[in-house]
Design an enzyme around this catalytic site. Structure first.
Site, PDB file in Angstrom:
ATOM      1  N   ARG A 284     -56.702  91.032  52.895  1.00  0.00           N
ATOM      2  CA  ARG A 284     -55.927  91.475  54.066  1.00  0.00           C
ATOM      3  C   ARG A 284     -56.805  92.480  54.820  1.00  0.00           C
ATOM      4  O   ARG A 284     -57.511  93.203  54.194  1.00  0.00           O
ATOM      5  CB  ARG A 284     -54.581  92.255  53.591  1.00  0.00           C
ATOM      6  CG  ARG A 284     -53.808  91.271  52.921  1.00  0.00           C
ATOM      7  CD  ARG A 284     -52.637  92.092  52.024  1.00  0.00           C
ATOM      8  NE  ARG A 284     -51.539  92.653  53.226  1.00  0.00           N
ATOM      9  CZ  ARG A 284     -50.254  92.159  53.519  1.00  0.00           C
ATOM     10  NH1 ARG A 284     -49.924  91.176  52.439  1.00  0.00           N
ATOM     11  NH2 ARG A 284     -49.565  92.748  54.305  1.00  0.00           N
TER      12      ARG A 284
ATOM     13  N   ASP B 106     -41.388 111.374  44.038  1.00  0.00           N
ATOM     14  CA  ASP B 106     -42.495 110.343  44.275  1.00  0.00           C
ATOM     15  C   ASP B 106     -43.861 111.180  43.978  1.00  0.00           C
ATOM     16  O   ASP B 106     -44.017 112.399  44.173  1.00  0.00           O
ATOM     17  CB  ASP B 106     -42.946 109.844  45.653  1.00  0.00           C
ATOM     18  CG  ASP B 106     -43.727 108.666  45.883  1.00  0.00           C
ATOM     19  OD1 ASP B 106     -42.995 107.563  46.278  1.00  0.00           O
ATOM     20  OD2 ASP B 106     -44.830 109.067  45.881  1.00  0.00           O
TER      21      ASP B 106
END
Length: 459
Positions: free
Chosen positions: A199, A49
């Protein structure tokens, strides 16, 4: 000495026993699930990652029963138990119109205690990461992939100048995947769904003055309230018995994506309040969301892609899964669940096909998973459009139209048992070059039946 390995949906294999080496790109929910599930089936995993660290941040995330049944097998049940302690205690979602008039109750099938979870996104990823580390899985952060490659016998990546070789590469690097173009050979068109979403989230460590209407009784059960208007709907939810509040506001905006190309939408609470400026419920909603720190507010277009026809590379040893293959709109509540289903089925098809047939395993994965995710992608878009274009006279006749369909073919699906049941049939179809017809799921749409009608099929 021959090692006996049990085969079945609940079975595990000794570490590294399959001889299959899997490279995983991306350690979000899908990547972590793929790493854990592949390890459980005896595959050797190395995961990368680009993030320097996996931080426990983010708003709320829904994890439906079809995914939880996979996680409950991890760590002899301890991982599921830990998520249960972090999860909301939900009973119903209460749906109102913009005046605060009660419309309907959604029973939240698939998300109640013992079925699914609503919990902080960061805490979910931390629990999964911690479990993966406890298994000894090789996970390397701060690792940028420079190149993807494959040949007849192997596939791999070049990371920071180092060539890593495996039997297959699995890209789980999200909706903005960099691996996707390298694997499927093109970048599918990304287009606006016609809507955007605000959000936000906040903790309740400091008292939220004016929020008693939302926080009351959270010692008994968390609260989820939805307010539906014309072209706008707002959801507010408490998490962990009121310790956290998560909210979102979805609204029509056909030009949001084009504007984003020039400048990102301003993620300010003022922008969200402007959308409900004429609502009688504005004051009540505003009293809560005004407490959101600016850094915890997002505003972005909801983007869609047509369902892909192929997830695999030309050589058959690289594949995309999760949001890289099939992004979902938030209204579906299935984004994380479908990534976890992908991960579980991947591990099984590799296990059943064996090291000498890795391309066949990835082809079988695609055959099993693609039709289901494609149907859910399309139906979630139709559901989103329904909510932003509510036919109020029809809702007056049938208020349950505003509840979210959660049929058994979605939430009751056992992806692992299904993969074992269907594998031989899928392989036969691939080898005979015949069409594969998946077992289970809704009936095919006929006579103009809408995808929303398919969602309401409780089969």
């Amino acid at each position: 000495m021959t090692m006996h390995v049990e085969v079945g949906p609940d079975s595990t294999a000794p570490p590294h026993s399959s001889g299959i080496k899997v490279i995983i790109i991306g350690l979000g929910i899908g990547g972590l699930a793929a790493a854990i599930e592949c390890h459980r089936k005896g595959h050797s995993v190395i995961a990368f990652d680009k993030a320097q660290e996996l931080k426990p941040v983010g708003d709320g995330i829904a994890l439906a029963h079809n995914a939880v049944r996979v996680i409950e097998k991890w760590g002899k049940g301890t991982v599921g138990q830990e998520l249960g302690r972090l999860s909301s205690r939900l009973n119903t979602t209460v749906i109102y119109d913009q005046t605060g008039r009660f419309i309907a109750e959604d029973k939240l099938d698939g998300f109640k205690a013992g079925e699914g979870h609503l919990l902080p996104r960061g805490e979910l990823s931390q629990v999964m990461y911690k479990h993966a580390k406890s298994l000894g899985i090789d996970m390397r952060l701060a690792s940028e992939v420079d190149e993807y490659w494959e040949d007849e016998n192997s596939a791999g990546v070049i990371v920071d100048g180092e060539k890593i070789t495996a039997d297959c590469v699995v890209a789980c690097d999200g909706v903005n995947s960099k691996a996707r173009r390298h694997i499927i050979g093109y970048e599918p068109e990304l287009r606006s769904s016609g809507s955007c979403v605000f959000r936000g989230w906040m903790t309740t460590e400091e008292p939220l003055v004016g929020s008693h209407w939302l926080l009351s009784h959270t010692d008994q059960a968390d609260q989820v309230k939805v307010f539906a208007g014309d072209g706008v709907h707002v959801l507010l939810s408490t998490i962990q018995h009121g310790k956290m509040v998560f909210w979102l506001c979805t609204h029509k905006d056909n030009d949001c994506y084009d504007r984003k190309k020039e400048a990102p939408p301003t993620p300010e609470v003022d922008g969200m309040i402007h959308l409900i400026r004429d609502w009688p419920m504005r004051g009540q909603i505003e009293s809560t969301i005004r407490k959101t720190l600016a850094k915890n507010v997002m505003h972005y277009p909801l983007l869609i892609r047509e369902a892909l026809s192929n997830w695999r590379s030309k050589g058959g040893r690289m594949v995309i899964i999760g949001d890289a293959a099939h992004p979902f709109l938030p209204v579906s509540g299935q984004g994380a669940a479908q990534a976890i289903e992908d991960a579980a089925v991947l591990a099984i098809t590799l296990h059943l096909a064996g090291k000498e047939e890795v391309p066949l395993a990835l082809h079988a994965l695609e055959k099993i998973r693609l039709p289901r995710t494609a149907l859910l992608q399309r139906s979630s878009l139709e559901l989103e459009r329904f909510w932003l274009n509510i036919d109020w006279p029809e809702v007056e006749k049938c208020p349950e139209l505003l509840t979210i369909p959660r049929p058994k073919w979605i939430h009751g699906h056992d992806c692992q048992t299904h993969a074992y049941t269907e594998f031989a049939k899928v392989v036969s179809a691939i080898q005979m070059r015949e069409e594969y017809h998946p077992l289970g799921g809704p009936r095919d749409s006929t006579n103009g039946e809408s995808l929303l009608a398919l969602l309401r099929q409780d089969t």
